[in-house]
Design a protein around this motif. Structure first.
Motif, PDB file in Angstrom:
ATOM      1  N   TYR A 297     -79.221  44.162  19.645  1.00  0.00           N
ATOM      2  CA  TYR A 297     -78.190  44.012  18.482  1.00  0.00           C
ATOM      3  C   TYR A 297     -78.939  44.629  17.054  1.00  0.00           C
ATOM      4  N   ILE A 298     -80.271  44.187  16.865  1.00  0.00           N
ATOM      5  CA  ILE A 298     -80.899  44.745  15.602  1.00  0.00           C
ATOM      6  C   ILE A 298     -81.084  46.275  15.749  1.00  0.00           C
ATOM      7  N   VAL A 299     -81.527  46.934  16.998  1.00  0.00           N
ATOM      8  CA  VAL A 299     -81.904  48.330  17.004  1.00  0.00           C
ATOM      9  C   VAL A 299     -80.531  49.027  16.964  1.00  0.00           C
ATOM     10  N   ALA A 300     -79.568  48.674  17.855  1.00  0.00           N
ATOM     11  CA  ALA A 300     -78.499  49.434  17.733  1.00  0.00           C
ATOM     12  C   ALA A 300     -77.465  49.458  16.210  1.00  0.00           C
ATOM     13  N   LYS A 301     -77.676  48.315  15.665  1.00  0.00           N
ATOM     14  CA  LYS A 301     -76.952  48.010  14.370  1.00  0.00           C
ATOM     15  C   LYS A 301     -77.568  48.819  13.115  1.00  0.00           C
ATOM     16  N   GLU A 302     -79.020  48.892  13.251  1.00  0.00           N
ATOM     17  CA  GLU A 302     -79.815  49.764  12.259  1.00  0.00           C
ATOM     18  C   GLU A 302     -79.786  51.360  12.511  1.00  0.00           C
ATOM     19  N   ASN A 303     -79.447  51.725  13.706  1.00  0.00           N
ATOM     20  CA  ASN A 303     -79.699  53.271  14.067  1.00  0.00           C
ATOM     21  C   ASN A 303     -78.430  53.712  14.424  1.00  0.00           C
ATOM     22  N   LEU A 304     -77.328  52.979  15.034  1.00  0.00           N
ATOM     23  CA  LEU A 304     -76.264  53.518  15.496  1.00  0.00           C
ATOM     24  C   LEU A 304     -75.149  52.950  14.735  1.00  0.00           C
ATOM     25  N   GLY A 305     -75.426  52.110  14.033  1.00  0.00           N
ATOM     26  CA  GLY A 305     -74.157  51.520  13.366  1.00  0.00           C
ATOM     27  C   GLY A 305     -73.599  50.048  13.563  1.00  0.00           C
ATOM     28  N   THR A 306     -73.021  49.501  12.604  1.00  0.00           N
ATOM     29  CA  THR A 306     -72.700  48.041  12.885  1.00  0.00           C
ATOM     30  C   THR A 306     -71.855  47.855  14.196  1.00  0.00           C
ATOM     31  N   HIS A 307     -70.828  48.820  14.520  1.00  0.00           N
ATOM     32  CA  HIS A 307     -70.112  48.499  15.801  1.00  0.00           C
ATOM     33  C   HIS A 307     -70.826  48.664  17.031  1.00  0.00           C
ATOM     34  N   ALA A 308     -71.850  49.632  16.889  1.00  0.00           N
ATOM     35  CA  ALA A 308     -72.437  49.768  18.152  1.00  0.00           C
ATOM     36  C   ALA A 308     -73.386  48.648  18.336  1.00  0.00           C
ATOM     37  N   GLY A 309     -74.088  47.979  17.117  1.00  0.00           N
ATOM     38  CA  GLY A 309     -74.935  46.692  17.204  1.00  0.00           C
ATOM     39  C   GLY A 309     -73.993  45.687  17.653  1.00  0.00           C
ATOM     40  N   LEU A 310     -72.733  45.346  17.325  1.00  0.00           N
ATOM     41  CA  LEU A 310     -71.802  44.460  17.887  1.00  0.00           C
ATOM     42  C   LEU A 310     -71.393  44.691  19.592  1.00  0.00           C
ATOM     43  N   CYS A 311     -71.307  45.677  19.637  1.00  0.00           N
ATOM     44  CA  CYS A 311     -70.944  46.131  21.350  1.00  0.00           C
ATOM     45  C   CYS A 311     -72.295  45.632  21.850  1.00  0.00           C
ATOM     46  N   ALA A 312     -73.321  45.800  21.486  1.00  0.00           N
ATOM     47  CA  ALA A 312     -74.607  45.397  22.276  1.00  0.00           C
ATOM     48  C   ALA A 312     -74.961  44.007  22.147  1.00  0.00           C
ATOM     49  N   ALA A 313     -74.478  43.329  21.134  1.00  0.00           N
ATOM     50  CA  ALA A 313     -74.489  41.745  21.086  1.00  0.00           C
ATOM     51  C   ALA A 313     -73.368  41.108  22.127  1.00  0.00           C
ATOM     52  N   ALA A 314     -72.242  41.819  22.030  1.00  0.00           N
ATOM     53  CA  ALA A 314     -71.349  41.295  22.796  1.00  0.00           C
ATOM     54  C   ALA A 314     -71.798  41.316  24.662  1.00  0.00           C
ATOM     55  N   ALA A 315     -72.540  42.462  24.665  1.00  0.00           N
ATOM     56  CA  ALA A 315     -72.948  42.750  26.242  1.00  0.00           C
ATOM     57  C   ALA A 315     -74.255  41.812  26.248  1.00  0.00           C
TER      58      ALA A 315
ATOM     59  N   PRO B  67     -66.386  41.294  32.333  1.00  0.00           N
ATOM     60  CA  PRO B  67     -66.998  41.413  31.182  1.00  0.00           C
ATOM     61  C   PRO B  67     -66.473  42.496  30.628  1.00  0.00           C
ATOM     62  N   VAL B  68     -65.986  43.508  31.193  1.00  0.00           N
ATOM     63  CA  VAL B  68     -65.305  44.645  30.394  1.00  0.00           C
ATOM     64  C   VAL B  68     -64.111  44.446  29.481  1.00  0.00           C
ATOM     65  N   VAL B  69     -63.376  43.555  30.040  1.00  0.00           N
ATOM     66  CA  VAL B  69     -62.148  42.757  29.392  1.00  0.00           C
ATOM     67  C   VAL B  69     -62.769  41.996  28.090  1.00  0.00           C
ATOM     68  N   LEU B  70     -63.788  40.896  28.468  1.00  0.00           N
ATOM     69  CA  LEU B  70     -64.169  40.161  27.631  1.00  0.00           C
ATOM     70  C   LEU B  70     -64.716  40.712  26.429  1.00  0.00           C
ATOM     71  N   THR B  71     -65.548  41.834  26.678  1.00  0.00           N
ATOM     72  CA  THR B  71     -66.161  42.597  25.393  1.00  0.00           C
ATOM     73  C   THR B  71     -65.416  42.714  24.223  1.00  0.00           C
ATOM     74  N   PRO B  72     -64.197  43.315  24.343  1.00  0.00           N
ATOM     75  CA  PRO B  72     -63.311  43.422  23.085  1.00  0.00           C
ATOM     76  C   PRO B  72     -62.863  41.956  22.670  1.00  0.00           C
ATOM     77  N   VAL B  73     -62.865  41.113  23.415  1.00  0.00           N
ATOM     78  CA  VAL B  73     -62.242  39.670  22.959  1.00  0.00           C
ATOM     79  C   VAL B  73     -63.548  38.916  22.016  1.00  0.00           C
ATOM     80  N   ILE B  74     -64.665  39.442  22.497  1.00  0.00           N
ATOM     81  CA  ILE B  74     -65.949  38.968  21.733  1.00  0.00           C
ATOM     82  C   ILE B  74     -65.987  39.654  20.460  1.00  0.00           C
ATOM     83  N   LEU B  75     -65.832  40.955  20.590  1.00  0.00           N
ATOM     84  CA  LEU B  75     -65.781  41.807  19.297  1.00  0.00           C
ATOM     85  C   LEU B  75     -64.616  41.215  18.350  1.00  0.00           C
ATOM     86  N   LEU B  76     -63.632  41.009  18.708  1.00  0.00           N
ATOM     87  CA  LEU B  76     -62.574  40.607  17.901  1.00  0.00           C
ATOM     88  C   LEU B  76     -63.010  39.416  17.173  1.00  0.00           C
TER      89      LEU B  76
END
Length: 651
Positions: free
Chosen positions: A93-111, A442-451
């Motif tokens: 989460y931290i690595v992706a958020k700082e280097n790829l942006g907040t949305h990528a960080g949240l996708c990593a966190a959901a995963a 988990p593929v379906v859950l990921t956008p739910v967690i992002l929401l």
């Protein structure tokens, strides 16, 4: 001593945080159990896919394991660099958020959230599977055993990091020593027999091939076998748990974990082929895990077998500890960024993030119940989250090294780039191979967690907008209160609430909702004697009692209607004073209604800024303590002398 202290230990002070940090050897049971335990279910998950190939499927397990080991080495070197670059915790989460942006960080966190929850469920179910292999009579109690073990692990983690490391250290290293001994003995026997050793206890018979071998089945077996790599990222998430220098001890721990895991995977693949050991369905009576069959084939079903299977059971069940170490810390970081409720960032009594531990326990328990505690049902969901986190983390590190300068850090950039590409390719294979078997969840859950993340963040942003103030205190006329005191009967609660109400306003009214005329008459007489007469003698403004009939015995609706009427008739704020009975013991609350709390909630949900709700507590005293008679006098007279001095002699 309270039950909570007996269960969790004494409360730790903030200054003791450094004392509870861990070294490399204690880091293995705290952060490495997931990776080590995956050696038990990773190869078996691959062999389950190869069941239709029968004996021929064993020829494929070695090249599949070789590919998994190559991927493991790439991920290992990638995470060594992450640990050095992010000594404060380099989770995906931290690595992706700082280097790829907040949305990528949240996708990593959901995963990661999906991975952490599944790791707990899979580890415990696999451990119970090992127990059932040794004691088939327990097969029908699989789910109950899973839930009991889950609760025990949660309690140990609530006691603190050092305690969990100490508690899990003995079974962890016992498993490593016993398993390594079995594997070395097995390899020695196999080499001495030119690759065809005679098993002490023959494994279950493998049938002939029921289907043709093809690329797709090998890809599916590889995807399932990749579950053996889950947990490798946990050390990079937990760097702050180590004593200084934290990156040094974290990398030592990572090296120990990967070295042991790599040896176990290679040895199990070799011996499974040599001893002709395949996988069985966990729902079949007489089910045997691959490791159970392997240990029995190498040394028989004597003391060493039961000692090894027992240590395997312990480590598989305790492998959930990796998630209990990583999930609360990631949740704390996300809570500080306003993507999760702030309560996740609160440090508990034992310097751990207790809310994260409790939430993880509930989620994993629900998953175990939903899938009956069967590992085969959970495995298809597994590895998607882990490899999603791998990919985002490694891609973020590529951007990190580019920002620092490609020429200077080209070797590190290359390592992370290779890691990003290979883990992304593995993720695609895993999703494609397992999609219909459960990977779609988990593929379906990921956008739910992002929401969910964005909804929490939006709420905190709204709160900040409405509460932030950069201006002086407004000096104007004080707020005028119209005060309402609900009255059930004349007692100590009502007397205390009434004195408080008269301390903040002259405009006070008691309100009694009644359905029995005689009840109302008795209260009016008591009110005149105990309230109106004392106030009149003291020359203070009266406090009337409004009695509202409710023939259908409703309490809340008539009172709410009365407050709405006051809001229309009078300016300023209408304050409701709620007498609140505070019980001495938690179970005593079960003996009383919660109408006051319900009334408070209904008033606040109106969203009217002119409504104020104030609770005035009355504390029940414990048995055995001295009780003052005036505190229990039921027909007590209102005492004007207890009012504020400047209000006592008002005309």
């Amino acid at each position: 001593m309270s039950l909570l202290r007996r269960l969790l230990g004494r409360r730790l002070a903030t200054w003791e945080a450094e004392r509870v940090k861990i070294g490399a050897t204690r880091g293995v049971p705290v952060l490495g159990l997931d990776a080590l335990a995956s050696a038990a279910y990773g190869p078996e998950a691959a062999l389950v896919i190869l069941i239709p190939l029968g004996v021929a499927g064993l020829d494929s397990i070695r090249p599949i394991t070789t590919a998994i080991l190559a991927l493991l080495v790439i991920v290992y070197f990638s995470y060594r660099q992450t640990i050095v670059a992010y000594p404060n915790g380099g989770g995906a989460y931290i690595v992706a958020k700082e280097n790829l942006g907040t949305h990528a960080g949240l996708c990593a966190a959901a995963a990661l959230i999906i991975d952490y929850v599944l790791n707990v469920a899979v580890g415990i179910s696999a451990g119970v599977g090992a127990l059932v292999s040794a004691f088939p009579a327990l097969h029908e109690h699989t789910l109950a055993l899973c839930l009991v073990i889950l609760i025990l692990i949660a309690v140990v983690n609530l006691r603190g990091v050092r305690e969990s490391g100490a508690a899990f250290g003995v079974p962890t290293y016992a498993f490593v020593v016993l398993m390594a001994t079995i594997l070395i003995v097995g390899i020695t026997k196999a080499l001495a027999a030119n690759g065809q050793p005679v098993p002490v206890v023959p494994p279950p018979h493998l049938t002939a091939a029921a289907g043709a071998a093809g690329l797709w089945i090998f890809l599916r077996a590889f995807a399932s076998g990749c579950t053996a790599m889950t947990g490798v990222e946990a050390v990079s998430n937990g760097v702050p748990m180590f004593k200084e220098p934290a990156p040094k001890y974290a990398n030592r721990t990572l090296t120990i974990i990967v070295a042991i895991l790599g040896f176990f995977l290679a040895a199990i693949a070799y011996l499974a082929h040599a001893y002709r050991i395949g996988a069985m369905s966990q729902e079949v009576t007489g089910y045997q895990t691959v490791l159970s069959s392997l240990v029995a084939a190498v040394v028989g079903r004597g003391f060493l077998y039961y000692a090894t299977v027992g240590s395997l059971l312990a480590v598989l069940c305790l492998s959930a500890n990796t998630s209990f170490a990583g999930f609360p810390r990631m949740s704390r970081v996300m809570a500080e960024d306003d993507f999760l409720p702030h309560v996740f960032a609160h440090v508990g009594r034992r310097l751990v993030y207790s809310v994260g531990i409790i939430v993880l326990t509930v989620l994993a328990g629900a998953l175990l119940i939903a899938f009956g505690g069967i590992t085969e049902h959970l495995i298809p969901l597994f590895a998607v989250g882990a490899f999603g986190a791998f990919t985002f983390s490694q891609a973020g590190m590529v951007v990190h090294w580019r920002r620092l300068g490609t020429r200077k850090h080209w070797m590190r950039l290359t390592v992370n780039a290779v890691g990003a590409v290979t883990t992304a390719a593995a993720l695609v294979v895993i999703v494609a191979a397992k999609f219909t078997a459960g990977a779609w969840i988990p593929v379906v859950l990921t956008p739910v967690i992002l929401l969910l993340f964005h909804s929490v963040r939006a709420h905190y942003a709204k709160v900040d907008r409405q509460l932030t103030r950069d201006a002086e205190l407004e000096v104007d006329e004080p707020v005028r209160f119209t005060v309402v005191v609900p009255v059930k009967s004349w007692d100590n609660l009502t007397e205390k609430a009434l004195r408080f109400a008269r301390g903040i306003s002259d405009d006070v009214t008691g309100v009694h909702i009644y359905s029995d005329d005689e009840e109302c008459r008795i209260l009016q007489e008591s009110w005149a004697r105990n309230v109106e007469q004392p106030l009149a003698r003291a020359g203070l403004p009266p406090t009337p009692l409004a009695c509202i009939s409710s023939p259908y015995r409703r309490l809340l609706t008539p009172l709410l209607d009365y407050i709405d009427q006051l809001l229309e008739e009078k300016p300023g704020t209408v304050a409701l004073i709620l007498p609140d009975l505070v019980n001495a013991r938690w179970w005593e609350y079960l003996l009383h209604t919660s109408r006051a709390n319900l009334l408070r909630s209904m008033l606040l949900l109106k969203g009217n800024p002119r409504i104020a709700v104030i609770a005035v507590p009355w504390y029940l005293e414990r048995r055995g303590k001295h009780v003052r008679t005036d505190h229990v006098k039921f027909d007590r007279v209102l005492q004007p002398e207890l009012l504020p001095d400047d209000r006592r002699h008002e005309p």
